[in-house]
Design an enzyme around this catalytic site. Sequence first.
Site, mmCIF file in Angstrom:
data_model
loop_
_atom_site.group_PDB
_atom_site.id
_atom_site.type_symbol
_atom_site.label_atom_id
_atom_site.label_comp_id
_atom_site.label_asym_id
_atom_site.label_seq_id
_atom_site.Cartn_x
_atom_site.Cartn_y
_atom_site.Cartn_z
ATOM 1 N N LYS A 35 24.604 36.301 39.153
ATOM 2 C CA LYS A 35 25.231 36.844 37.944
ATOM 3 C C LYS A 35 26.188 35.797 37.353
ATOM 4 C CE LYS A 35 28.787 38.968 40.854
ATOM 5 N NZ LYS A 35 29.056 40.142 41.685
ATOM 6 N N TYR A 261 53.326 17.940 27.920
ATOM 7 C CA TYR A 261 53.916 18.979 27.068
ATOM 8 C C TYR A 261 55.028 19.705 27.819
ATOM 9 C CZ TYR A 261 50.140 18.791 23.608
ATOM 10 O OH TYR A 261 49.266 18.411 22.629
HETATM 11 C C1 LIG Z 1 28.947 39.843 43.089
HETATM 12 C C2 LIG Z 1 28.378 40.747 44.100
HETATM 13 C C3 LIG Z 1 27.971 40.272 45.353
HETATM 14 C C4 LIG Z 1 28.230 38.856 45.817
HETATM 15 O O1 LIG Z 1 29.571 38.748 46.259
HETATM 16 P P1 LIG Z 1 30.138 37.399 46.912
HETATM 17 O O2 LIG Z 1 31.513 37.762 47.323
HETATM 18 O O3 LIG Z 1 30.131 36.390 45.808
HETATM 19 O O4 LIG Z 1 29.231 37.036 48.007
HETATM 20 C C5 LIG Z 1 27.345 41.157 46.205
HETATM 21 N N1 LIG Z 1 27.148 42.451 45.861
HETATM 22 C C6 LIG Z 1 27.543 42.938 44.673
HETATM 23 C C7 LIG Z 1 27.307 44.384 44.356
HETATM 24 C C8 LIG Z 1 28.187 42.123 43.762
HETATM 25 O O5 LIG Z 1 28.588 42.613 42.591
#
Ligand SMILES: *Cc1c(COP(=O)(O)O)cnc(C)c1O
Length: 365
Positions: A35, A261
Amino acid sequence: MSRPAKMEINLDALRHNCARAKEYSPDSKLVAVIKANAYGHGAIEVAKALDERIDMLAVSSIEEALQLRTARISKPILLLEGCFYPDELEIAAINNFEVVFHNIEQINDFESAKLPNQIKAWLKVDTGMHRLGVKPEVAVECYKRLSNAAFAKDGVVLMTHMASADLLEEPYTQQQLTIFDELYHNISGMGFETIETSIGNSATIMGWQDAASSWIRPGIMLYGLSPFSDSELKDDLRPVMTLKSEVIALREVKVGDKVGYGSTWQAERPSLIATVALGYGDGYPRNTRSGAPVLINNQRAYLAGRVSMDMLSVDVTDILDVKIGDEVILWGENLSANEVADWADTIGYELVTRMPLRVPKHYID
Ligand SMILES: *Cc1c(COP(=O)(O)O)cnc(C)c1O
């Protein structure tokens, strides 16, 4: 020639980390979580590099999933938040997307949908995260309804998500696992054949090996970042993203001179300051505090003063032979994004995920 700010994405490291995930849970099938553009690493390239090594991909939305199909990626894809609207069910059915059902409304929509073919359903149960998932009290009923829905493929996967698996001393994970186990046994007792389960995100996979399930869902560990705050758990993950640029100016400053800055950094000794062509417009957090480590010629130097949009300044007084054009690593190999994230009050996940398009990615195979 081009501006030196860039990302290197090491696909060999990615495949190494994928193999590590399998070693932790050798009997599980693997859903690679890609994702948010594979946490900033490029979802299409990551999906292609992992293709033969994994069983499924997971994303957050139909849009993310369709981009993969457009790139001719044919693996099954899991929609982790399910369908936001009922009309997405048809798109999911056509494209072989598997769908998470995390609330009753989604189940109602599925039951009343007329679809061109069947969908594999995943039932998400809220065992304690209190973000998504049906309550354990209604989960058996939901499981039955999904299993009997006209357009459901055989075998609904029972899934949950852990809230605190990165805290190994916390009893909370065990409490969630107990709730999940009980539910699994209740459902098994109703005459369903072997029920597939899915529990593990990276922290669960790495830290809770008795939480093994049919499907593991690693995200961050694939990208070579540990979900644990440093040294809590030894691992041999390899960072996939290296954020790089170059020194574009060098200057000597006197005691009392100020840099950047707001003049927030002041020389306490005669100092050598390197200006680096990379700033918050390139994904380096503006709120990173002076003192954050930066690698120049593989030596550690320290951020000095505020990060600008296109540049940042580094105190290189204590390192050897710095010249204009030298390579600078902001995070990656030998400097974990997690360590830099500490200096910006965030986590490595956020640093890599929010990298802007402006910074080109160079894939190394
Ligand atoms: C994002 C997600 C994962 C992966 O999590 P990590 O901590 O990056 O391994 C797994 N299951 C779900 C439902 C998620 O939303």
